[in-house]
Design a protein around this motif. Structure first.
Motif, PDB file in Angstrom:
ATOM      1  N   GLY A   1     -29.001  34.888  41.791  1.00  0.00           N
ATOM      2  CA  GLY A   1     -28.248  33.668  41.538  1.00  0.00           C
ATOM      3  C   GLY A   1     -27.034  33.869  40.661  1.00  0.00           C
ATOM      4  N   ARG A   2     -26.923  35.040  40.048  1.00  0.00           N
ATOM      5  CA  ARG A   2     -25.774  35.321  39.180  1.00  0.00           C
ATOM      6  C   ARG A   2     -24.927  36.481  39.702  1.00  0.00           C
ATOM      7  NH1 ARG A   2     -26.517  37.183  34.182  1.00  0.00           N
ATOM      8  NH2 ARG A   2     -28.462  38.274  34.689  1.00  0.00           N
ATOM      9  N   PHE A   3     -25.559  37.471  40.306  1.00  0.00           N
ATOM     10  CA  PHE A   3     -24.862  38.653  40.811  1.00  0.00           C
ATOM     11  C   PHE A   3     -24.807  38.599  42.333  1.00  0.00           C
ATOM     12  CE2 PHE A   3     -25.862  41.865  37.152  1.00  0.00           C
ATOM     13  CZ  PHE A   3     -25.424  40.928  36.223  1.00  0.00           C
ATOM     14  N   THR A   4     -23.725  39.119  42.872  1.00  0.00           N
ATOM     15  CA  THR A   4     -23.570  39.203  44.321  1.00  0.00           C
ATOM     16  C   THR A   4     -23.078  40.595  44.683  1.00  0.00           C
ATOM     17  OG1 THR A   4     -23.017  36.850  44.470  1.00  0.00           O
ATOM     18  CG2 THR A   4     -22.459  38.240  46.356  1.00  0.00           C
ATOM     19  N   ILE A   5     -23.811  41.254  45.576  1.00  0.00           N
ATOM     20  CA  ILE A   5     -23.403  42.566  46.052  1.00  0.00           C
ATOM     21  C   ILE A   5     -22.790  42.415  47.436  1.00  0.00           C
ATOM     22  CG2 ILE A   5     -25.668  43.131  47.058  1.00  0.00           C
ATOM     23  CD1 ILE A   5     -25.216  46.040  46.079  1.00  0.00           C
ATOM     24  N   SER A   6     -21.733  43.168  47.680  1.00  0.00           N
ATOM     25  CA  SER A   6     -21.090  43.140  48.984  1.00  0.00           C
ATOM     26  C   SER A   6     -20.592  44.543  49.315  1.00  0.00           C
ATOM     27  CB  SER A   6     -19.940  42.133  49.011  1.00  0.00           C
ATOM     28  OG  SER A   6     -18.976  42.430  48.011  1.00  0.00           O
ATOM     29  N   ARG A   7     -20.187  44.714  50.575  1.00  0.00           N
ATOM     30  CA  ARG A   7     -19.913  46.086  51.014  1.00  0.00           C
ATOM     31  C   ARG A   7     -18.901  46.098  52.148  1.00  0.00           C
ATOM     32  NH1 ARG A   7     -24.705  50.329  52.648  1.00  0.00           N
ATOM     33  NH2 ARG A   7     -23.395  51.887  53.656  1.00  0.00           N
ATOM     34  N   ASP A   8     -18.110  47.162  52.168  1.00  0.00           N
ATOM     35  CA  ASP A   8     -17.219  47.462  53.282  1.00  0.00           C
ATOM     36  C   ASP A   8     -17.666  48.803  53.855  1.00  0.00           C
ATOM     37  OD1 ASP A   8     -15.139  48.397  54.929  1.00  0.00           O
ATOM     38  OD2 ASP A   8     -13.634  47.299  53.799  1.00  0.00           O
ATOM     39  N   ASN A   9     -18.326  48.773  55.000  1.00  0.00           N
ATOM     40  CA  ASN A   9     -18.871  50.004  55.573  1.00  0.00           C
ATOM     41  C   ASN A   9     -17.771  51.000  55.939  1.00  0.00           C
ATOM     42  OD1 ASN A   9     -21.543  49.215  55.373  1.00  0.00           O
ATOM     43  ND2 ASN A   9     -21.551  48.265  57.392  1.00  0.00           N
ATOM     44  N   ALA A  10     -16.666  50.506  56.434  1.00  0.00           N
ATOM     45  CA  ALA A  10     -15.588  51.394  56.854  1.00  0.00           C
ATOM     46  C   ALA A  10     -15.024  52.196  55.686  1.00  0.00           C
ATOM     47  CB  ALA A  10     -14.478  50.581  57.513  1.00  0.00           C
ATOM     48  N   LYS A  11     -15.084  51.615  54.510  1.00  0.00           N
ATOM     49  CA  LYS A  11     -14.545  52.282  53.322  1.00  0.00           C
ATOM     50  C   LYS A  11     -15.639  52.851  52.434  1.00  0.00           C
ATOM     51  CE  LYS A  11     -10.481  49.277  53.116  1.00  0.00           C
ATOM     52  NZ  LYS A  11      -9.710  48.298  52.299  1.00  0.00           N
ATOM     53  N   ASN A  12     -16.896  52.703  52.844  1.00  0.00           N
ATOM     54  CA  ASN A  12     -18.021  53.132  52.000  1.00  0.00           C
ATOM     55  C   ASN A  12     -17.836  52.658  50.564  1.00  0.00           C
ATOM     56  OD1 ASN A  12     -19.904  54.508  53.718  1.00  0.00           O
ATOM     57  ND2 ASN A  12     -18.393  56.125  53.934  1.00  0.00           N
TER      58      ASN A  12
END
Length: 115
Positions: free
Chosen positions: A65-76
């Protein structure tokens, strides 16, 4: 070999926000999971969040509820958006990238939450 480099740590007041970044390079084409652990002074390292290549996400209860993880696979590259920070969030934040044979860790970035 895979190299992992974090950035974005710093000093923030309680209630503030920080965004951490982590990039995996080198032989990173087979990276699956990426994530973050942290270690507070005098405490053991603990899990914070992770995200798979397919987008499956897990969070520690203490950051939900406070932290959010996200990702760009193309850029690792993976990001950790941290909101509503408290002094308990203070510590070294370590990023990792995992493939089928090994886990690769960065040197860590310091997050200090203090008024």
């Amino acid at each position: 070999q895979v190299q992992v480099v974090e950035s974005g740590g710093g000093l923030v007041q309680p209630g503030g926000s920080l965004r951490l970044s982590c990039a995996a390079s080198g032989s990173a084409f087979s990276i699956d999971a990426m994530g973050w652990d942290r270690q507070a002074p005098g405490k053991e390292r603990e899990f914070v969040a992770r995200i798979s290549r397919d987008g499956w996400i897990n969070y520690a209860d203490s950051v939900k509820g406070r932290f959010t993880i996200s990702r760009d696979n193309a850029k690792n590259t993976v990001w950790l958006q941290m909101n509503s920070l408290t002094p308990d969030d203070t510590g070294g934040y370590y990023c990792y990238a995992r493939d089928s044979s090994d886990s690769y860790w960065g040197q860590g970035t310091q997050v200090t939450v203090s008024s």
